[in-house]
Design a protein around this motif. Structure first.
Motif, mmCIF file in Angstrom:
data_model
loop_
_atom_site.group_PDB
_atom_site.id
_atom_site.type_symbol
_atom_site.label_atom_id
_atom_site.label_comp_id
_atom_site.label_asym_id
_atom_site.label_seq_id
_atom_site.Cartn_x
_atom_site.Cartn_y
_atom_site.Cartn_z
ATOM 1 N N PRO A 1 -4.887 -5.876 3.135
ATOM 2 C CA PRO A 1 -5.628 -4.781 3.763
ATOM 3 C C PRO A 1 -7.121 -4.892 3.482
ATOM 4 O O PRO A 1 -7.540 -5.214 2.373
ATOM 5 C CB PRO A 1 -5.045 -3.528 3.090
ATOM 6 N N THR B 1 -4.277 2.141 6.653
ATOM 7 C CA THR B 1 -4.665 0.791 6.250
ATOM 8 C C THR B 1 -5.315 0.087 7.438
ATOM 9 O O THR B 1 -5.109 0.455 8.587
ATOM 10 C CB THR B 1 -3.455 -0.030 5.758
ATOM 11 N N SER C 1 0.872 -1.172 0.000
ATOM 12 C CA SER C 1 0.000 0.000 0.000
ATOM 13 C C SER C 1 0.910 1.223 0.000
ATOM 14 O O SER C 1 1.849 1.303 0.799
ATOM 15 C CB SER C 1 -0.907 0.015 1.232
ATOM 16 N N GLU D 1 -7.938 0.871 2.632
ATOM 17 C CA GLU D 1 -6.784 1.752 2.622
ATOM 18 C C GLU D 1 -7.174 3.089 2.007
ATOM 19 O O GLU D 1 -8.020 3.154 1.116
ATOM 20 C CB GLU D 1 -5.606 1.138 1.872
#
Length: 251
Positions: A90, A112, A68, A93
């Motif tokens: 995740p 996240t 991410s 996010e």
């Protein structure tokens, strides 16, 4: 977002998961990846500032982790920003963007959220790179308050981690007041080699709803900051059994 869901856990182990936080100084020193591998081999959460998603090293350091990324300072085709790599996929996010008031460049905050085993609570992770060059603390406070609002709305455990650029007393005091208002406490390290300016540490990890198993830092020369390495577990009151040896979600 990258990763192979079939080979990666969709939840973090609520009884023991590892975290490394590090500002890698845009990976300018070629030894940073080697040093990171020595600090911890594939931590469950790798929370990085001044990182680029285009570093080839990620394929070696965390080949099956999800990535991410929130862009901060962009330079051509090789932007840097805040990145969180995770062994668990995740659930959500998002990124929060602030601007350096003197230069107009971006300073990113990445949010996240991850599932945890043995509970219906989720872990919120906020990865921040604080605004640096300002007169006073207003712009930095505005950046921190954006993160504070998201933390306040989350009912489960929280990690608030990154390079906060708290290089003077007013900055550190303002941050301390904001994190206390949402029930966060700072980590203390068995060995504290965090980068300091005029005696003030720049990097921090704050937690809520988590117990620390072990927390330390490493003194390295491959970045102008040093990595923080921690193992956490969910607090006991959030992990309940139903009397038959199975775990049930905390109310």
């Amino acid at each position: 977002l990258e990763g192979t869901s079939s080979s990666v856990s969709r939840e973090l182990d609520s009884r023991d998961f590892s975290v490394v936080n590090w500002n890698i100084q845009k990976g300018q020193d070629p030894d940073w990846a080697h040093d990171l591998a020595k600090v911890h081999n594939e931590p469950d959460l790798l929370i990085v500032q001044e990182a680029s998603p285009h570093h080839d090293a990620w394929e070696t350091l965390a080949p099956q982790h999800f990535q991410s990324f929130s862009e901060g300072f962009g330079l051509g085709r090789n932007p840097s920003g805040v990145m969180t790599l995770s062994s668990a996929q995740p659930l959500t996010e998002c990124d929060l963007v602030s601007l350096e008031p003197w230069f107009g460049t971006r300073k990113a905050t990445l949010v996240t959220e991850y599932g945890l085993t043995d509970t219906d609570r989720t872990l919120l992770v906020v990865n921040i790179h604080g605004i640096n060059f300002t007169f006073g603390v207003r712009d930095l406070e505005n950046q921190f308050r954006k993160a504070q609002a998201i933390i306040a709305a989350h009912e489960g455990p929280v990690l608030f981690s990154g390079d906060f650029n708290t290089w003077r007393g007013k900055r550190a005091q303002m941050l301390d007041e904001l994190v206390k208002s949402v029930g966060l406490t700072p980590l203390e390290f068995s060995a504290d080699y965090r980068k300091r300016f005029l005696g003030w540490p720049l990097g921090h990890i704050y937690k809520r709803g988590l117990d620390t198993i072990h927390a330390t830092t490493q003194d390295l020369s491959s970045s102008d900051h040093n990595p923080m390495s921690v193992r956490f577990r969910l607090t006991d009151e959030q992990i309940l059994t139903d009397g038959q040896g199975r775990f049930a979600a905390a109310p």
